[in-house]
Each structure stands twice: as structure tokens, then as C-alpha cells.
Scaffold this active site. Structure first.
Site, mmCIF file in Angstrom:
data_model
loop_
_atom_site.group_PDB
_atom_site.id
_atom_site.type_symbol
_atom_site.label_atom_id
_atom_site.label_comp_id
_atom_site.label_asym_id
_atom_site.label_seq_id
_atom_site.Cartn_x
_atom_site.Cartn_y
_atom_site.Cartn_z
ATOM 1 N N ASP A 1 1.192 -1.199 0.008
ATOM 2 C CA ASP A 1 0.358 -0.480 0.118
ATOM 3 C C ASP A 1 1.042 1.705 -0.007
ATOM 4 O OD1 ASP A 1 -2.171 1.783 0.122
ATOM 5 O OD2 ASP A 1 -2.751 1.157 2.054
ATOM 6 N N ASP B 1 -3.600 7.149 -3.637
ATOM 7 C CA ASP B 1 -5.233 7.929 -4.001
ATOM 8 C C ASP B 1 -5.964 8.403 -2.821
ATOM 9 O OD1 ASP B 1 -5.372 5.137 -2.777
ATOM 10 O OD2 ASP B 1 -7.435 4.767 -3.454
ATOM 11 N N ALA C 1 -12.657 2.276 0.317
ATOM 12 C CA ALA C 1 -13.072 2.903 1.214
ATOM 13 C C ALA C 1 -14.041 2.369 1.643
ATOM 14 C CB ALA C 1 -13.340 4.366 0.628
ATOM 15 N N CYS D 1 -14.982 -25.504 15.195
ATOM 16 C CA CYS D 1 -13.877 -25.205 14.025
ATOM 17 C C CYS D 1 -13.242 -26.621 14.173
ATOM 18 C CB CYS D 1 -13.066 -24.075 14.025
ATOM 19 S SG CYS D 1 -11.978 -24.442 13.219
ATOM 20 N N CYS E 1 -7.993 -25.784 17.356
ATOM 21 C CA CYS E 1 -8.729 -26.274 18.163
ATOM 22 C C CYS E 1 -8.993 -27.547 18.100
ATOM 23 C CB CYS E 1 -10.574 -25.572 16.867
ATOM 24 S SG CYS E 1 -10.926 -23.864 16.680
#
Length: 516
Positions: free
Chosen positions: A93, A128, A196, A279, A284
Site C-alpha cells: 500500500d 489515491d 473505502a 471448528c 481448535c
């Protein structure tokens, strides 16, 4: 089709694809999860993400690295792959998240792309502006222009084999999202993140998220790999894949673990509230909730993060198999029942059935009608469109099964809710072989009635009789007045009465014969 992205299989708008990342020398199978690696706080080492969880790609933040003198020096010296000990693809990023959080950053697209290139990034991101949901339109338009300029700056940058993201912004304005998607798709950039959306997901606004992504997808080409920035909770992945998203990144596995939260495909649980672990992942099966609670905070956080990753990667594998089997919608439907907000997202998805139908395969294995939402699936929309191309002539019987007595017809078509009418010759074709419950809801009958109405409208010279099994009034009101209606239950009662009369007459005749 973009030469670095190949679609291998699909269902709805979801697809299994191959994203070639030339700088890394790898090909990533999509849908794919990019675990977020914070270079300052590494919860699970990237080498383990690769070897134990099967991660083919990850994401880290180049702006954080650039602003930290020690990290910057190491990244420039040895490169990201050696620094993180990861052999797959690495996306970075640009600092846009920090821009959204803090209002400003001291870098430009040109500078940060050069830095990303210098440290060995495989997929880079320009600067951006992630406009938040519900921003006023003027701000959304201004921010979008800045993002468009960032894309233009990225296009002229010397990036070599490094792929570059073309972000799609536009806040909660569908027209701006579509415009942004069209603009990004027209660029020569490579991957297309829809940005966003995290505030929507954090607020459980899944319906709004679906509308934003669907609008972006209308602008983007079918051949564009789509990244849903900040999405990684397993409960919403099937929905997002069905929309046509291919890449997902999230720090949720680590952030939630730090807060003692346990991810499932049905939502988020707090470890302190669990008596059992629902799970079968390695964590788990080895530990109980008491075992985890007895660990120190650091070890508990690591184990929870591992579980969170296991359940997320398992869900992606389940989604891929659903795409292969052609029953992704059934999985989306199942997940939608986990939370009212997810149901909003599913219903919003069906509002975009035309978009899904654009990419949905014409034939699959089975169609299971499991709720009233099933009446609005893209297969139903496609069936109605196809029937518009057929011609009906003369007096046509549209029937669910029986035939009104004493009437002669030039043709007999079947009627099956929710699809409506079709020639008998199509009875064994998908989706008309659908598995439908005996106790149908009103939506199914109303969609069938809509199909009848369209057939009548497209064939004004023909006349029609609809023989139905006690359709509700809301459906019959949608049938044109020119259509003669006859309830098959009434036909059955009349036939039973006629049979009884014939039996009585036969018995009387037998008695008379005996007397003689």
C-alpha cells in the site's frame, strides 16, 4: 483479456482465475487472501503464512517502511522478499490509509511508486484518496479527480515488471463508482482495488457495500482482477466473490486476535464467551477455550490469529469448490442467514441480478429453491429474457400439470414457479429442472406470473389459458386480464364429481338389470 489475468472457471460473477505476477515470478490463484503484514508488529511470520497456511500473496505498507529509518534501510538493502522471508507475491500500500486516517502524508504517487519499485514490490499502489461513505457529493467528486490524477501519474511512471493498482473510489455514489471503474479500466494499469469500503463493513452496511462494488463492476471490464480493499472476514467472502471480487486483504486475523476475538463463517465470537470451539482447524482440535484463556496474552493472540487465518483460508477453498460445482449462490444464501446485515447484502446482490447474469454460466448442475430470495436469482431473470425470443401461436394452455376438461388447445406449455411458462421440450434443461419445495412462497408464484405476463405481451395475437394450482391473489393480479384462469383444484373437483356421477349411474343401471 489482460494478459496477466486469466479466468479459468466461473459462477455468478465469481471466478477462479490466475493472476500472473511477473516480478515475483509466480502465478496466484484467485480468489486469494492477502494477509496484512505490519512490518513493525509481525503476529505470524510470513514464512509460516506461506508454508503452513498456503498464502501465495501478502500485503504490507510501503509508507510505514519508508517512514521508519531502520525498516527503510533494510528494505532498500536486501529487498522486501528477503526482509519478510516470503517467496510469493508481495503487494504494498502507498500510505492512502494513513491519508484517510490522519488527513495528510508527505509523499506523492511518483515518489512512493519509485520507493516501492526500489524495495522489490511486486504490485504497487499510487496515492489515491479513499473517500468515506456518505461524504457530500462535492467532496467525493473532488477526491475522485485526485485519484484519477494518481492513476495518470502511475501510468507514466517507470515501473518495469512491477504491476500497479488502479484504485476505484467514489464513496456511496453509484454513478461515481461506475465512472471511476470505467476510468480505471481504460488505463494500462493492472489490478483494480475497490477502496473505502471498510467503514461500511465495520458498520455492517453490507447492502451499501454490495451497491458500491456492483457499481464499480459495471464500469470495470470482465477481464479486470478486482481487489476489495480491507475485506477479509470469512462471513462475507462468498458474497464478495459472487459480486466478482478476486483479491482480499485484511488485518482482521491479527487485530481481532489481539482483542480476544474468534472468527467464524457465521460471525465473530469473544473467546471469553466460548465453552467450545466450533471448528476443526489445528488450533481448535488441540486446544479448548480454557486452554487458550490460560495462555499468556501474547501466546493467546498468536493462537487466535492462527485460527482466524485457518478459518478464512478454509472458506476461500469452500468458495472455489462452490464455483466449480456451480452452486455458489447456495453458499451465499447459507451465509446470508448468519446475520440480518448479511441478508441485506444478499438481497442487494439480487437487486443486481442483471450484472450477475452477464457473467453467470448458462448451464449448471442444479438449482435449489431454498427461500423467497431464490425467486430473484439471475437464472430466473435469464429465463424470462429467453422466453421473449420464443413465439406462441393460437390458443395456448399454460399449465402446472393438469388440463382443463372440454377445451382444445393449439399448444401446451408448462408453468413452473418461479420461472413461469416454457415449451415442454425445454423441461429437462437447466434451470427448469430446479429442486423446488412443495410449499412455495408468494415470490415464486409472483415471478411465474411475471413470466406469464411477458409471454402474453410478446405474443399479442395468441390467446392463453392459465391452469394453476391455487396461486395466491398477489400473483394472479399480475396475470393480464386477457388470460383465462382456471384453478386445477377446481378441475380436479369437477373431474371427481363427474367420476362419482358416472359411478352412480353405473350402479343404478346394474340395479335395474338385476330387477329385470
Amino acid at each position: 483479456m489482460r494478459d496477466h489475468f486469466e479466468i479459468r472457471d466461473g459462477d455468478l460473477a465469481g471466478r477462479i482465475g490466475r493472476l500472473t505476477v511477473p516480478r515475483a515470478g509466480v502465478t496466484v490463484e484467485t480468489p486469494a487472501l492477502l494477509p496484512v503484514v505490519n512490518p513493525n508488529i509481525i503476529t505470524i511470520p510470513p514464512e509460516r503464512l506461506e508454508s503452513e497456511f498456503g498464502a501465495e500473496i501478502l500485503i504490507t505498507n510501503s509508507y510505514i517502511i519508508k517512514k521508519n529509518e531502520h525498516l527503510q534501510e533494510e528494505a532498500l538493502d536486501v529487498g522486501l522478499h528477503e526482509m519478510l522471508d516470503f517467496h510469493g507475491a508481495i503487494m504494498t500500500d502507498s500510505g492512502s490509509f494513513q491519508l484517510a486516517e490522519y488527513g495528510e502524508i508527505d509523499t506523492t504517487t511518483e515518489e512512493i511508486l519509485q520507493f516501492q519499485h526500489d524495495i522489490g514490490t511486486d504490485i504497487a499502489t499510487p496515492v489515491d484518496i479513499p473517500t468515506p461513505p456518505d461524504a457530500d457529493r462535492e467532496q467525493a467528486e473532488e477526491d475522485l479527480e485526485v485519484t484519477k490524477q494518481a492513476i495518470a501519474d502511475a501510468e507514466v511512471a517507470d515501473t518495469g515488471e512491477m504491476l500497479v493498482n488502479a484504485p476505484v473510489q467514489g464513496s456511496t455514489y453509484p454513478d461515481l463508482r461506475e465512472e471511476a471503474g470505467r476510468h480505471a479500466s481504460a488505463s494500462d494499469l493492472d489490478v483494480f482495488p475497490v477502496g473505502a469500503v471498510v467503514p461500511m463493513m465495520n458498520a455492517y452496511r453490507y447492502g451499501d457495500m454490495v451497491d458500491a462494488v456492483a457499481a464499480a463492476k459495471r464500469g470495470l471490464g470482465v477481464d479486470t482482477p478486482v481487489h476489495l480493499f480491507g475485506a477479509g472476514h470469512p462471513m462475507m467472502l462468498a458474497l464478495a466473490v459472487a459480486l466478482g471480487c478476486d483479491l482480499f486483504d485484511s488485518a482482521a486475523y491479527a487485530l481481532y486476535a489481539r482483542d480476544g476475538r474468534y472468527l467464524t463463517v457465521r460471525g465473530t465470537e469473544h473467546l471469553e464467551d466460548l465453552d467450545y470451539l466450533p471448528c476443526t482447524c489445528p488450533i481448535c482440535t488441540e486446544y479448548s477455550p480454557d486452554d487458550l484463556r490460560a495462555k499468556g496474552s501474547e501466546k493467546q493472540e498468536q493462537l487466535l490469529a492462527e485460527h482466524n487465518l485457518h478459518v478464512t483460508f478454509a472458506e476461500l477453498r469452500r468458495i472455489k469448490q462452490a464455483i466449480r460445482d456451480g452452486d455458489l449462490m447456495e453458499l451465499v444464501e447459507e451465509r446470508a442467514r448468519s446475520h440480518p446485515a448479511m441478508l441485506d447484502g444478499y438481497r442487494a446482490l439480487l437487486d443486481h441480478a442483471d450484472l450477475l447474469e452477464r457473467e453467470d454460466p448458462a448451464s449448471k448442475g442444479a438449482f435449489f429453491y431454498v427461500s423467497n430470495e431464490s425467486a430473484h436469482r439471475p437464472e430466473v431473470v435469464r429465463h424470462h429474457d429467453r422466453m421473449d425470443r420464443l413465439t406462441a401461436e393460437g390458443h395456448v394452455l399454460l399449465t402446472e400439470g393438469g388440463t382443463p376438461s372440454g377445451d382444445e388447445f393449439d399448444a401446451t406449455w408448462r408453468v413452473v414457479p418461479p420461472f413461469g411458462p416454457f415449451p415442454r421440450a425445454l423441461s429437462e434443461t437447466y434451470p427448469l429442472t430446479a429442486e423446488v419445495p412443495e410449499r412455495l412462497d408468494r415470490d415464486a408464484y409472483e415471478q411465474a406470473a411475471t413470466g406469464v405476463s411477458r409471454l402474453v405481451e410478446e405474443n399479442p395475437d395468441a390467446t392463453f389459458t392459465l391452469a394453476h394450482n391455487d396461486w395466491p391473489a398477489s400473483a394472479l393480479e399480475l396475470v393480464p386480464e386477457s388470460v383465462e384462469l382456471e384453478a386445477l383444484s377446481a378441475v380436479s373437483e369437477r373431474l371427481a364429481e363427474e367420476a362419482a356421477d358416472e359411478e352412480d349411474a353405473s350402479a343404478t343401471s346394474h340395479d335395474i338389470s338385476a330387477d329385470e
